[in-house]
Design an enzyme around this catalytic site. Structure first.
Site, mmCIF file in Angstrom:
data_model
loop_
_atom_site.group_PDB
_atom_site.id
_atom_site.type_symbol
_atom_site.label_atom_id
_atom_site.label_comp_id
_atom_site.label_asym_id
_atom_site.label_seq_id
_atom_site.Cartn_x
_atom_site.Cartn_y
_atom_site.Cartn_z
ATOM 1 N N GLU A 94 63.679 6.949 22.000
ATOM 2 C CA GLU A 94 62.514 7.816 21.913
ATOM 3 C C GLU A 94 62.798 8.990 20.999
ATOM 4 O OE1 GLU A 94 60.598 6.797 26.273
ATOM 5 O OE2 GLU A 94 61.968 8.475 26.148
ATOM 6 N N CYS A 107 62.714 16.026 17.466
ATOM 7 C CA CYS A 107 63.842 15.858 18.373
ATOM 8 C C CYS A 107 64.207 14.381 18.313
ATOM 9 C CB CYS A 107 63.407 16.286 19.777
ATOM 10 S SG CYS A 107 64.663 16.004 21.026
ATOM 11 N N CYS A 114 73.203 6.614 26.860
ATOM 12 C CA CYS A 114 74.225 7.648 26.680
ATOM 13 C C CYS A 114 75.426 7.302 27.532
ATOM 14 C CB CYS A 114 73.664 9.020 27.099
ATOM 15 S SG CYS A 114 74.732 10.404 26.641
ATOM 16 N N CYS A 118 75.738 13.382 32.650
ATOM 17 C CA CYS A 118 75.161 14.627 33.147
ATOM 18 C C CYS A 118 74.197 14.293 34.282
ATOM 19 C CB CYS A 118 74.423 15.363 32.027
ATOM 20 S SG CYS A 118 75.476 15.719 30.619
ATOM 21 N N CYS A 121 70.206 14.611 33.914
ATOM 22 C CA CYS A 121 69.539 14.063 32.727
ATOM 23 C C CYS A 121 69.113 12.614 32.936
ATOM 24 C CB CYS A 121 70.475 14.158 31.516
ATOM 25 S SG CYS A 121 69.757 13.464 30.016
ATOM 26 N N CYS A 339 63.054 17.864 27.395
ATOM 27 C CA CYS A 339 64.516 17.702 27.446
ATOM 28 C C CYS A 339 64.930 16.946 28.697
ATOM 29 C CB CYS A 339 65.217 19.055 27.550
ATOM 30 S SG CYS A 339 65.228 19.996 26.073
HETATM 31 N N1 SAH Z 1 73.864 14.932 24.454
HETATM 32 C C1 SAH Z 1 73.407 16.114 23.787
HETATM 33 C C2 SAH Z 1 71.963 16.054 23.349
HETATM 34 C C3 SAH Z 1 70.937 15.480 24.303
HETATM 35 S S1 SAH Z 1 70.366 16.443 25.649
HETATM 36 C C4 SAH Z 1 73.650 17.321 24.646
HETATM 37 O O1 SAH Z 1 74.097 17.173 25.780
HETATM 38 O O2 SAH Z 1 73.461 18.434 24.174
HETATM 39 C C5 SAH Z 1 69.436 17.775 25.005
HETATM 40 C C6 SAH Z 1 69.426 18.980 25.927
HETATM 41 O O3 SAH Z 1 68.618 18.748 27.093
HETATM 42 C C7 SAH Z 1 70.802 19.355 26.443
HETATM 43 O O4 SAH Z 1 70.997 20.738 26.378
HETATM 44 C C8 SAH Z 1 70.732 18.899 27.883
HETATM 45 O O5 SAH Z 1 71.667 19.554 28.686
HETATM 46 C C9 SAH Z 1 69.312 19.216 28.238
HETATM 47 N N2 SAH Z 1 68.798 18.519 29.418
HETATM 48 C C10 SAH Z 1 69.186 17.313 29.890
HETATM 49 N N3 SAH Z 1 68.470 16.990 30.988
HETATM 50 C C11 SAH Z 1 67.615 18.015 31.209
HETATM 51 C C12 SAH Z 1 66.578 18.262 32.165
HETATM 52 N N4 SAH Z 1 66.292 17.378 33.110
HETATM 53 N N5 SAH Z 1 65.891 19.419 32.074
HETATM 54 C C13 SAH Z 1 66.136 20.308 31.074
HETATM 55 N N6 SAH Z 1 67.101 20.123 30.143
HETATM 56 C C14 SAH Z 1 67.820 18.996 30.203
#
Ligand code: SAH
Length: 346
Positions: A94, A107, A114, A118, A121, A339
């Site tokens: 996406e 974006c 991935c 995390c 996420c 995000c």
């Molecule tokens: N892997 C990379 C880029 C993808 S995530 C990274 O970790 O930076 C992009 C951003 O969204 C990151 O800062 C991540 O921590 C944040 N993110 C992930 N899940 C989220 C959520 N449920 N709510 C808000 N931000 C989130």
């Protein structure tokens, strides 16, 4: 049959020129085709109008042009657009277009799924299936640039690597894509309008600095206390904060570019005074800014965004220490485009 043909966009310009020479043609034909493939983003040989029919057939016999297809597009009520992007092998990623008053930001995804874990996420729930190729990253940007012109009457102005995947785990392809995006032979966008966001892989941050890249760095910090960070981003056990700090100091020493820290405040996770103090301390290592990101709940997640009072405490303490802090409101939440919500629900 077509499976055995090479993807023509995996060739560099020099390799394409060499191919033409090997076929008894003039090398400059390679330049012409290269221009069609990248600057003009053409996905078929028939329309390469300055190339003879025989030569086009010769290309057809030797190569394919793998490309993405925007399979499904959704528009949020706030103007955010989410694309489900089908890859040549049927997998889907996406990408998102985020419009604001004076600019539009793409974006983009760097991997299918991935490999990191995390806990907050949605993408982490998917297995990492494969890395995206440079052209698959490039095509996402081209598609979003078109949408930006069509729906928002302006060319795409910024790119963030904050879609699916960890860009630094697909470093070479991300770099190749950015080279094309910024090159005059590609989209000619400015490097300073591109931000690569990483969960924080120290040795790759150092490598990026040593490679003298010209784009910006964002680090998904979320906590400056190892125990807390490991509980939400388990790979922090392998790459603890001390190593991350060292890599970021190295980045700044080499690039002199300020780092952005992305940070979500969750109830019961990082909402204590000592969490705030630890962040302030971490921010003192190099010039930086903090983006406080609104949490976007994911289906079965047990995380809850902290109260506005707590977030205000963060803001006050950071500002008192002269650290730039922005609050980032979610965009495209209603279509799961915010995000951490990218997970191919469609
Ligand atoms: N892997 C990379 C880029 C993808 S995530 C990274 O970790 O930076 C992009 C951003 O969204 C990151 O800062 C991540 O921590 C944040 N993110 C992930 N899940 C989220 C959520 N449920 N709510 C808000 N931000 C989130």
């Amino acid at each position: 049959m077509s499976k055995n043909k090479k993807d023509i966009r995996s060739l560099t310009k020099e390799q394409l020129r060499d191919f033409f020479i090997s076929q008894g043609h003039k090398a400059f034909r390679g330049n012409q085709v290269y221009e069609w493939l990248w600057q003009k983003s053409l996905h078929n040989f028939e329309d390469m109008t300055n190339i003879s029919k025989e030569t086009r057939q010769m290309l057809e016999d030797n190569f394919v042009i793998n490309h993405i297809e925007v399979d499904f597009m959704q528009q949020s009520k706030d103007g955010t657009i989410k694309n489900a992007v089908k890859l040549h092998d049927g997998l889907v990623v996406e990408s998102v277009l985020i419009p604001t008053k004076n600019r539009t930001t793409a974006c983009v995804s760097s991997q299918v799924g991935c490999s990191l874990d995390c806990r907050f996420c949605a993408t982490a729930r998917l297995k990492r299936m494969r890395n995206l190729n440079p052209d698959e990253i490039y095509d996402q940007v081209v598609a979003i640039d078109k949408e930006s012109r069509l729906y928002h009457n302006m060319p795409l102005s910024n790119i963030v690597f904050m879609g699916m995947g960890e860009p630094l785990m697909n470093y070479n392809n991300v770099l190749k894509a950015i080279d094309k995006i910024t090159s005059a032979e590609g989209l000619g966008m400015a490097s300073k309008r591109i931000t690569v966001s990483t969960s924080g892989i120290p040795k790759m941050i150092k490598k990026m600095a040593d490679d003298d890249v010209k784009f910006n760095l964002a680090v998904s910090l979320h906590s400056a206390i190892d125990k807390v960070r490991t509980s939400i981003m388990p790979f922090n056990e392998t790459f603890p904060l001390e190593e991350l700090r060292e890599a970021i100091v190295h980045w700044y020493a080499k690039t002199k570019r300020r780092v952005t820290y992305e940070y979500v405040v969750w109830e019961g996770v990082n909402d204590r005074q000592k969490d705030i103090d630890a962040l302030v301390k971490f921010c003192k290592h190099v010039p930086c800014k903090v983006n406080l990101i609104e949490y976007n709940p994911i289906d079965d997640g047990d995380f809850k965004q902290a109260s506005q009072d707590i977030i205000n405490n963060y803001i006050q303490k950071l500002e008192r220490n002269r650290i730039v802090v922005n609050v980032r409101r979610s965009r495209g939440k209603d279509i799961d485009a915010a995000c951490g919500q990218l997970a191919n629900k469609t």
